[in-house]
Write an enzyme that holds these catalytic residues in place. Structure first.
Site, PDB file in Angstrom:
ATOM      1  N   LYS A  26       0.828  -1.212   0.000  1.00  0.00           N
ATOM      2  CA  LYS A  26       0.000   0.000   0.000  1.00  0.00           C
ATOM      3  C   LYS A  26       0.863   1.263   0.000  1.00  0.00           C
ATOM      4  CE  LYS A  26      -2.398  -1.087   3.726  1.00  0.00           C
ATOM      5  NZ  LYS A  26      -1.865  -2.396   4.144  1.00  0.00           N
ATOM      6  N   ARG A  66     -10.092   0.200   8.828  1.00  0.00           N
ATOM      7  CA  ARG A  66      -9.669  -1.165   9.142  1.00  0.00           C
ATOM      8  C   ARG A  66     -10.764  -1.945   9.850  1.00  0.00           C
ATOM      9  NH1 ARG A  66      -3.897   0.060   9.000  1.00  0.00           N
ATOM     10  NH2 ARG A  66      -2.588  -1.752   9.304  1.00  0.00           N
ATOM     11  N   ARG A  69      11.577  -5.500   5.218  1.00  0.00           N
ATOM     12  CA  ARG A  69      11.403  -4.067   5.478  1.00  0.00           C
ATOM     13  C   ARG A  69      11.926  -3.716   6.877  1.00  0.00           C
ATOM     14  NH1 ARG A  69       5.369  -1.623   5.013  1.00  0.00           N
ATOM     15  NH2 ARG A  69       5.108  -2.342   7.145  1.00  0.00           N
ATOM     16  N   ARG A  75      10.923   0.334  11.972  1.00  0.00           N
ATOM     17  CA  ARG A  75       9.604   0.068  12.562  1.00  0.00           C
ATOM     18  C   ARG A  75       9.685  -1.148  13.463  1.00  0.00           C
ATOM     19  NH1 ARG A  75       4.519   0.538   8.570  1.00  0.00           N
ATOM     20  NH2 ARG A  75       3.742  -0.843  10.197  1.00  0.00           N
ATOM     21  N   ARG A  98      -0.398  -9.194  13.316  1.00  0.00           N
ATOM     22  CA  ARG A  98      -1.019  -8.166  12.465  1.00  0.00           C
ATOM     23  C   ARG A  98      -1.813  -8.807  11.337  1.00  0.00           C
ATOM     24  NH1 ARG A  98       4.380  -5.345  11.336  1.00  0.00           N
ATOM     25  NH2 ARG A  98       3.336  -4.241   9.655  1.00  0.00           N
TER      26      ARG A  98
END
Ligand code: ADP
Length: 191
Positions: free
Chosen positions: A14, A89, A128, A134, A146
């Site tokens: 995204k 969400r 990532r 993060r 998640r």
């Protein structure tokens, strides 16, 4: 005004596709993940509360993210459209968003859902995590939490918009440019 929801599990691309859509259409990007991380970076009370939830891979309370989106809409009265990323969400968030947009005499034009397999998602997020800083991307358990949270709560958002025939599924594996091209064709066909 043409408003788009970019929809898909964590790691589905995204953020990457948002950058290309913003550059191409001049839409205003609203990412609740980015807005929350900015609150955390500034050390606000909201950020402190959100961080503990985010670090468990769970969802921040609906009122918190709806409030953030509502103020962001107010701050941008003249944009050609909004690109929602990571929001809504939950169905409660989707209903709240529809109301906020109706007050502005606009609506969601299309929900573009990026489909990516679970193993590919975990691989991308761990990768990532090596560079993003993060904390929710470095631990496989948090990543899986998640994805479970997405399956339990967020897939219902696609069902909510499907009743209005607004959902289009896009294959989210392939080159960044191929995926962008698929998104662009759908947006241009509906604008
Ligand atoms: P991802 O890359 O996993 O899609 P985001 O950057 O969109 O993640 O969001 C990171 C975290 O922020 C989520 O795991 C969740 O805890 C919180 N968050 C972001 N958007 C929302 C939302 N709309 N509702 C509730 N929590 C959210």
């Amino acid at each position: 005004m043409f408003n788009v929801i970019l929809f898909g599990p964590p790691g589905s691309g995204k953020g990457t596709q948002s950058e290309k859509l913003i550059a191409h259409y001049g839409v205003k990007h609203l990412s609740t993940g980015d807005l929350l991380r900015s609150e955390i970076a500034q050390g606000t009370p909201l950020g402190l509360e959100a961080k503990s939830v985010m670090d468990k891979g769970q969802l921040v309370p609906d009122e918190v993210v709806i409030g953030m989106i509502s103020s962001a809409l107010e701050r941008n009265p003249t944009v050609p459209g909004f690109l929602f990323d990571g929001f809504p969400r939950t169905v409660a968030q989707a209903e709240a968003l529809d109301k906020l947009l109706a007050l502005k005499h606009t609506e969601i034009g299309v929900v573009l859902a990026l489909d990516v397999s679970e193993e590919e998602l975990v691989g991308r997020l761990l990768n990532r995590g090596k560079t993003s800083g993060r904390s929710d991307d470095t631990n496989e358990e948090i990543i899986r939490a998640r994805i479970i949270e997405y399956k339990n709560k967020t897939t219902t958002v696609a069902q909510y918009y499907a009743q209005f025939n607004k959902v289009v599924h896009i294959a989210g594996e392939g080159s960044v440019d191929e995926i962008f091209e698929s998104l662009r064709i759908e947006i241009d066909g509906r604008k």
